[in-house]
Design a protein around this motif. Structure first.
Motif, short mmCIF file in Angstrom:
data_model
loop_
_atom_site.label_atom_id
_atom_site.label_comp_id
_atom_site.label_asym_id
_atom_site.label_seq_id
_atom_site.Cartn_x
_atom_site.Cartn_y
_atom_site.Cartn_z
N ALA A 1 21.83 36.32 22.74
CA ALA A 1 21.81 36.51 21.28
C ALA A 1 21.23 37.88 20.93
O ALA A 1 21.71 38.55 20.00
N GLU A 2 20.21 38.28 21.68
CA GLU A 2 19.61 39.60 21.43
C GLU A 2 20.60 40.71 21.75
O GLU A 2 20.64 41.74 21.07
N ARG A 3 21.45 40.51 22.78
CA ARG A 3 22.44 41.54 23.14
C ARG A 3 23.52 41.67 22.05
O ARG A 3 24.09 42.74 21.87
N ARG A 4 23.81 40.58 21.38
CA ARG A 4 24.78 40.66 20.28
C ARG A 4 24.24 41.55 19.16
O ARG A 4 25.01 42.24 18.49
N ARG A 5 22.93 41.52 18.99
CA ARG A 5 22.31 42.36 17.96
C ARG A 5 22.11 43.78 18.44
O ARG A 5 22.34 44.74 17.70
N ARG A 6 21.68 43.91 19.70
CA ARG A 6 21.37 45.22 20.26
C ARG A 6 21.94 45.33 21.67
O ARG A 6 21.25 45.01 22.66
N ARG B 1 23.18 46.66 25.31
CA ARG B 1 22.61 47.56 26.31
C ARG B 1 23.64 47.79 27.41
O ARG B 1 24.69 47.17 27.44
N ALA B 2 23.28 48.64 28.36
CA ALA B 2 24.16 48.90 29.50
C ALA B 2 23.79 47.95 30.63
O ALA B 2 23.21 48.35 31.66
N ASP B 3 24.10 46.67 30.46
CA ASP B 3 23.79 45.68 31.49
C ASP B 3 24.89 44.61 31.54
O ASP B 3 25.78 44.57 30.69
N LEU B 4 24.80 43.75 32.55
CA LEU B 4 25.83 42.73 32.75
C LEU B 4 25.85 41.71 31.61
O LEU B 4 26.92 41.22 31.23
N LEU B 5 24.70 41.37 31.07
CA LEU B 5 24.66 40.38 30.01
C LEU B 5 25.38 40.89 28.76
O LEU B 5 26.13 40.15 28.11
N THR B 6 25.21 42.16 28.45
CA THR B 6 25.94 42.74 27.33
C THR B 6 27.43 42.71 27.59
O THR B 6 28.23 42.40 26.69
N ARG B 7 27.83 43.00 28.82
CA ARG B 7 29.26 42.99 29.15
C ARG B 7 29.84 41.59 28.96
O ARG B 7 30.97 41.44 28.46
N GLU C 1 17.48 43.00 37.01
CA GLU C 1 17.72 44.32 36.45
C GLU C 1 19.19 44.54 36.16
O GLU C 1 19.55 45.16 35.14
N LEU C 2 20.07 44.04 37.02
CA LEU C 2 21.50 44.16 36.78
C LEU C 2 21.92 43.38 35.53
O LEU C 2 22.70 43.86 34.71
N LEU C 3 21.39 42.16 35.40
CA LEU C 3 21.72 41.33 34.24
C LEU C 3 21.10 41.89 32.96
O LEU C 3 21.69 41.80 31.89
N GLY C 4 19.90 42.43 33.11
CA GLY C 4 19.21 42.95 31.93
C GLY C 4 18.15 42.01 31.39
O GLY C 4 17.81 42.09 30.20
N VAL C 5 17.62 41.12 32.24
CA VAL C 5 16.53 40.26 31.82
C VAL C 5 15.26 40.73 32.54
O VAL C 5 15.34 41.35 33.60
N PRO C 6 14.08 40.44 31.97
CA PRO C 6 12.84 40.96 32.55
C PRO C 6 12.58 40.43 33.96
O PRO C 6 12.50 39.21 34.16
N ALA C 7 12.44 41.33 34.92
CA ALA C 7 12.14 40.91 36.29
C ALA C 7 10.78 40.23 36.38
O ALA C 7 10.53 39.43 37.28
N SER D 1 33.26 41.87 38.26
CA SER D 1 33.50 42.37 39.62
C SER D 1 33.16 43.85 39.76
O SER D 1 32.80 44.31 40.84
N HIS D 2 33.24 44.59 38.64
CA HIS D 2 32.93 46.01 38.69
C HIS D 2 31.48 46.26 39.09
O HIS D 2 31.14 47.32 39.64
N ALA D 3 30.61 45.28 38.83
CA ALA D 3 29.18 45.44 39.15
C ALA D 3 28.89 45.26 40.62
O ALA D 3 27.77 45.52 41.06
N PHE D 4 29.88 44.81 41.39
CA PHE D 4 29.67 44.53 42.81
C PHE D 4 30.66 45.26 43.71
O PHE D 4 30.92 44.84 44.83
N THR D 5 31.24 46.35 43.20
CA THR D 5 32.13 47.15 44.02
C THR D 5 31.34 47.83 45.14
O THR D 5 30.11 48.00 45.01
N PRO D 6 31.99 48.23 46.22
CA PRO D 6 31.25 48.88 47.32
C PRO D 6 30.43 50.08 46.86
O PRO D 6 29.29 50.25 47.30
#
Length: 396
Positions: free
Chosen positions: A195-200, A202-208, A137-143, A88-93
């Motif tokens: 799986a890649e986020r577990r290894r590396r 990032r500052a994105d929703l998928l890592t969160r 871009e928010l999730l962290g996957v290639p657009a 929910s923090h990613a969609f605050t006003p």
């Protein structure tokens, strides 16, 4: 009065789109084995009482239970609230407002690519890529993978057949298998990125999501990918349909289009009115935990209720002149984004993307209108309302 549904032959069985009203606000459909909820007050009650009306529809549609783990849409409290808070923090006003420059830049870049050819196809040129780039871009996957997403998602909503609990046809079984296969492709793709986020990280929703804990326990792989899957699909398809539907509504009502073009303070209202008249997600499903009286009908327990938001949004008891498109309608308490604990998490983002895109379109193209020689294409799915292809002429 000729409606948009009549003009373009949209969803022949959605009678409310053609100015007709249901005989009863709640009724049982003997063909599908489900209960249809059409009335606004009844719809509001069903989606607003999660203790009585469960979102866990997998209990009566077991074929759809495979992807329910981590899927907010099919969750009830208290787990629903715990998982929703993770993102929910990613969609605050404030966060959404801070995205405005990026959304504006992407929209302008996409329209620059259209060039001066005097025509465009709104969905492919703008309404699809804009929100999918932002949510990717928010999730962290290639657009740049958006064309792959589109192929998968289009197949999910490619059938015009109404689902039935009682009449299980071979075609329906085949469709279940086809849909399951497409969802598996998308979850496998997201699983690789998780799986890649577990290894590396990032500052994105998928890592969160990968690092998140609920009651001290990390989310399972299935919960991560199903959650991310929902964010990716819902995070773009609502805006895609919202923008296409709004342009279509304005085109069908040229006097209102001129009014909105002259007074841009009406742009948000035009978007809200298009959400009411052509609700992108036309229906929600719930299962009642116990016998209930609803809209004058007695509904036994464990029934699948189809809550037709698109019909409720035209209930004359709540919306005077419900078949009139009025960008200045106030109040406009439509249910297109749901209500209560399942209110669309990305609604503020969808509204912002729609407002930015529509203003740019109105600025750039004073002659913006549908192409009389090339009709729009609509989603065949009875559960959705919206254009999937909208050819437009741009010059006066």
């Amino acid at each position: 009065m000729t409606t948009i549904a009549d003009k373009w032959n949209l969803h022949a069985d959605h009678f409310w789109l053609r100015g007709r009203r249901p005989d009863r606000p709640v009724c049982f459909n003997t063909v599908t084995g489900m209960w249809n909820v059409y009335g606004y007050a009844e719809a509001l009650r069903v989606i607003g009482e999660p203790r009585t009306f469960s979102s866990n529809t997998g209990r009566v549609i077991p074929e759809r239970d495979e992807f329910s783990e981590g899927n907010l849409v099919q969750m009830d409290p208290p787990l629903h609230g715990k998982l929703r808070r993770l993102v929910s923090h990613a969609f605050t006003p404030k966060v959404v407002a801070d995205l405005e420059p990026r959304i504006d830049a992407v929209a302008r870049e996409l329209l620059d690519a259209v060039g001066n050819q005097g025509r465009m196809e709104l969905i492919g040129d703008l309404a699809y890529p804009l929100p999918v780039i932002v949510i990717a871009e928010l999730l962290g996957v290639p657009a740049d993978d958006r064309f792959m997403f589109k192929a998968w998602v289009d197949k999910l909503f490619s059938s015009s057949e109404q689902f039935s609990l009682t009449n299980r046809t071979e075609e329906q079984e085949r469709r279940f298998e086809e849909i399951t296969g497409e969802v598996r492709k998308l979850t496998a793709y997201l699983g690789e990125h998780a799986a890649e986020r577990r290894r590396r990280p990032r500052a994105d929703l998928l890592t969160r999501l990968v690092e998140a804990e609920v009651d001290g326990v990390r989310l399972t792989e299935a919960e991560v990918v199903n959650f991310a899957n929902l964010l990716l699909i819902a995070g773009h398809i609502t805006t895609t349909l919202l923008l296409g539907n709004t342009v279509l509504c304005l085109d069908a009502h040229p006097e209102q289009r001129a009014r909105v073009r002259a007074d841009r303070s009406l742009v948000p209202g035009a978007i809200e009115e298009s959400l009411r008249m052509l609700s992108p997600f036309a229906v929600l499903a719930r299962v009642n935990e116990e016998e209930v009286e609803l809209g004058g009908a007695r509904v036994p327990p464990e029934q699948l209720l189809m809550v037709w938001l698109s019909a409720a949004n035209r209930d004359p008891a709540w919306f005077p002149d419900p078949d009139v498109f009025d960008p200045a309608r106030d109040p406009n308490p439509h249910l297109a984004f749901g209500r209560g604990i399942h209110f669309c998490l990305g609604a503020p983002l969808a509204r912002l993307e729609g407002r930015i895109a529509l203003n740019i379109l109105l600025d750039r193209y004073p002659g913006l209108r549908t192409d009389p020689g090339e009709s729009p294409t609509f989603s065949p799915s009875p559960n959705m309302t919206g254009v999937t292809r909208l050819p437009l002429l741009l010059d006066d």
